[in-house]
Design an enzyme around this catalytic site. Structure first.
Site, short mmCIF file in Angstrom:
data_model
loop_
_atom_site.label_atom_id
_atom_site.label_comp_id
_atom_site.label_asym_id
_atom_site.label_seq_id
_atom_site.Cartn_x
_atom_site.Cartn_y
_atom_site.Cartn_z
N HIS A 121 37.09 37.45 40.63
CA HIS A 121 37.24 38.88 40.95
C HIS A 121 36.00 39.28 41.76
O HIS A 121 34.93 38.69 41.58
CB HIS A 121 37.27 39.64 39.61
CG HIS A 121 37.58 41.09 39.69
ND1 HIS A 121 36.64 42.03 40.07
CD2 HIS A 121 38.71 41.78 39.41
CE1 HIS A 121 37.20 43.23 40.02
NE2 HIS A 121 38.45 43.10 39.63
N ASP A 198 32.84 35.46 33.08
CA ASP A 198 33.52 36.74 33.20
C ASP A 198 34.74 36.69 32.28
O ASP A 198 35.75 36.04 32.60
CB ASP A 198 33.93 36.93 34.67
CG ASP A 198 34.86 38.12 34.87
OD1 ASP A 198 35.26 38.74 33.88
OD2 ASP A 198 35.19 38.41 36.04
N GLN A 201 39.46 39.08 31.54
CA GLN A 201 40.89 38.84 31.33
C GLN A 201 41.18 37.95 30.13
O GLN A 201 42.33 37.76 29.78
CB GLN A 201 41.52 38.23 32.60
CG GLN A 201 41.55 39.17 33.77
CD GLN A 201 42.29 40.47 33.47
OE1 GLN A 201 43.13 40.54 32.58
NE2 GLN A 201 41.97 41.51 34.22
N LYS A 224 40.46 47.07 28.90
CA LYS A 224 41.52 46.06 29.04
C LYS A 224 41.94 45.54 27.66
O LYS A 224 42.84 44.71 27.56
CB LYS A 224 41.02 44.90 29.90
CG LYS A 224 40.72 45.30 31.35
CD LYS A 224 40.32 44.10 32.16
CE LYS A 224 39.73 44.45 33.49
NZ LYS A 224 40.68 44.98 34.47
N CYS A 362 41.46 42.69 43.95
CA CYS A 362 40.01 42.47 43.98
C CYS A 362 39.68 40.97 43.99
O CYS A 362 38.73 40.54 43.32
CB CYS A 362 39.30 43.15 42.81
SG CYS A 362 39.47 44.91 42.81
N1 PLP Z 1 36.64 40.46 36.26
C1 PLP Z 1 37.97 40.29 36.18
C2 PLP Z 1 38.53 38.90 36.07
C3 PLP Z 1 38.81 41.40 36.21
O1 PLP Z 1 40.13 41.24 36.14
C4 PLP Z 1 38.24 42.69 36.31
C5 PLP Z 1 39.09 43.88 36.39
O2 PLP Z 1 40.25 43.84 36.69
C6 PLP Z 1 36.85 42.80 36.37
C7 PLP Z 1 36.09 41.66 36.34
C8 PLP Z 1 36.19 44.13 36.46
O3 PLP Z 1 36.36 44.83 35.29
P1 PLP Z 1 35.89 46.36 35.17
O4 PLP Z 1 36.59 47.08 36.29
O5 PLP Z 1 36.38 46.77 33.82
O6 PLP Z 1 34.42 46.39 35.30
#
Ligand code: PLP
Length: 404
Positions: A121, A198, A201, A224, A362
């Site tokens: 992401h 990260d 998900q 999430k 993203c």
């Molecule tokens: N990393 C991953 C794999 C994501 O899917 C997302 C959000 O969709 C993020 C990071 C960013 O999360 P946040 O917008 O809650 O900071």
């Protein structure tokens, strides 16, 4: 087995109609809905406990502080962190990853290498690129196989003497791929690199055990996980948190301030400048109780069934292409139908009451690697049903001829 109908009653938003049709919410990867008990925990904070945390000697402030700090204990237990002091509250995964990149980044030297993967992401790409404006660090990128799994041979070949950081997602938000975190972490550690995961998900679907995972840092977002927006967690190993410089300056994170020089608090407060989102942080513990009460195993089984059912039925549709087909993937289906533009598909589904996400999610470098601009993405949560999948499939079949 989950009593999904009973669970759904706790989510008033799921009975909403859009354009005169029953809403079918399939954008859970972006954010999941929040059950009544968590919303009530937020409301209770406002009605009964609101006072600024940490600073006050008076009853309400101490009570609010206790409620927030209890969540730190709850999170530490939930992710099996060795210590509550290794749990830092942030605004979300994005801020958590920015914190690591910015602060750990200051411990790097010019010429040091950072290994990322092509399925990241933007939240796990851009913070490392921002670091490149301050340090001449080199970013290396692990590619994927056709099924959406990481090429672990290349992964290993990219890690060498200059690798200082390896940062990758536990689960891809586009492909649903679940990466072998422990195996990857062990390999990175054998070369002395720091492992950042990260978990945005993974946290809604899988149990998280930061000790078993081998991660030095693990980031995730409450919104999430059926929780309030505006709260994230960064788990970080104490040895690193103690060495890292603060990320932001301000209240809470200091021991003493003078114009001659300032001293800082110990972690986690060292990384929590300013008033935190104590209302939502406090409510986040209700959310973790809620997930535990239902059982992640049960949630996983239900979501796997929906994923399999939906995937099989989608493949009945002519020209259907699904991106990410690894076994054991998370309940996320990114797809394209024939030559239909993802945006048109999403717009038409919306008019039929079905909320899916369209675009690059993203993950533009991943789209580039796949040779596409974007996809349509449907993703499932504990409250989704087979009937909703049927409605989704019927809608896809209905719009399919319009998109040729
Ligand atoms: N990393 C991953 C794999 C994501 O899917 C997302 C959000 O969709 C993020 C990071 C960013 O999360 P946040 O917008 O809650 O900071």
């Amino acid at each position: 087995m989950l009593d999904v109908e009973a669970l759904r009653r706790e989510y008033p938003i799921l009975s909403r109609e859009v354009y005169g049709r029953q809403l079918v919410y399939l954008d859970n990867t972006a954010t999941s809905q929040t059950p009544r008990c968590v919303v009530e925990a937020v409301t209770r904070m406002y009605y009964e406990h609101k006072a600024n945390v940490h600073r006050g000697v008076f009853f309400l402030s101490q009570e609010a502080t206790d409620l927030m700090e209890r969540t730190r204990d709850r999170v530490a237990r939930y992710i099996n962190a060795p210590s509550r002091d290794e749990v830092i509250f942030t605004r979300g995964t994005t801020e958590a990853l920015n914190l690591v990149a910015s602060s750990m980044g200051q411990l790097l030297d010019d010429g040091d290498e950072i290994v990322l993967t092509v399925m990241e992401h933007h939240a796990n790409i851009v913070p490392w690129q921002l670091l490149q404006s301050r340090k001449r660090v080199i970013i290396k990128v692990v590619p994927i196989h056709a099924d959406g799994s990481l090429d672990l041979e290349v992964y290993k070949s990219l890690i060498g003497e200059r690798t200082r950081i390896v940062s990758f997602c536990h689960v891809s938000n586009v492909l649903g791929t679940v990466n072998p975190v422990r195996e990857m972490a062990d390999y990175a550690h054998s070369h002395g690199a720091v492992v950042v995961v990260d978990g945005a998900q993974a946290s809604p679907h899988l149990p998280i055990d930061v000790q078993a995972s081998g991660a030095d840092f693990y980031a995730f977002s409450s919104h999430k996980m059926y929780g309030p927006a505006g709260v994230g967690v960064l788990y970080g190993k104490r040895e690193w948190l103690e060495r890292m410089p603060p990320y932001q300056g301000g209240g809470e994170m200091i021991k003493h301030v003078s114009f001659e020089g300032t001293t800082f608090e110990q972690p986690p407060l060292k990384f929590e400048a300013g008033t935190p989102d104590f209302v939502d942080i406090a409510a986040f513990s209700t959310c973790l109780d809620y997930i535990d009460g239902i059982g992640l195993r049960e949630i996983e089984t239900h979501e796997e069934e929906l994923l399999k059912y939906a995937t099989d039925r989608m493949m009945e549709i002519e020209g259907m292409r699904i991106f990410g087909t690894t076994p054991g993937k998370a309940p996320v289906i990114s797809f394209l139908m024939g030559n239909a533009h993802h945006y048109d598909t999403g717009m038409l589904l919306d008019k039929l009451g079905i909320a899916v996400r369209t675009g690059h999610h993203c993950a533009q470098p991943l789209m580039q690697a796949l040779g596409i601009e974007g996809t349509v993405r449907a993703s499932f949560a504990l409250y989704n049903t087979r009937e909703e999948v049927d409605t989704f499939i019927a809608a896809l079949k209905r719009i399919r001829p319009m998109l040729d």
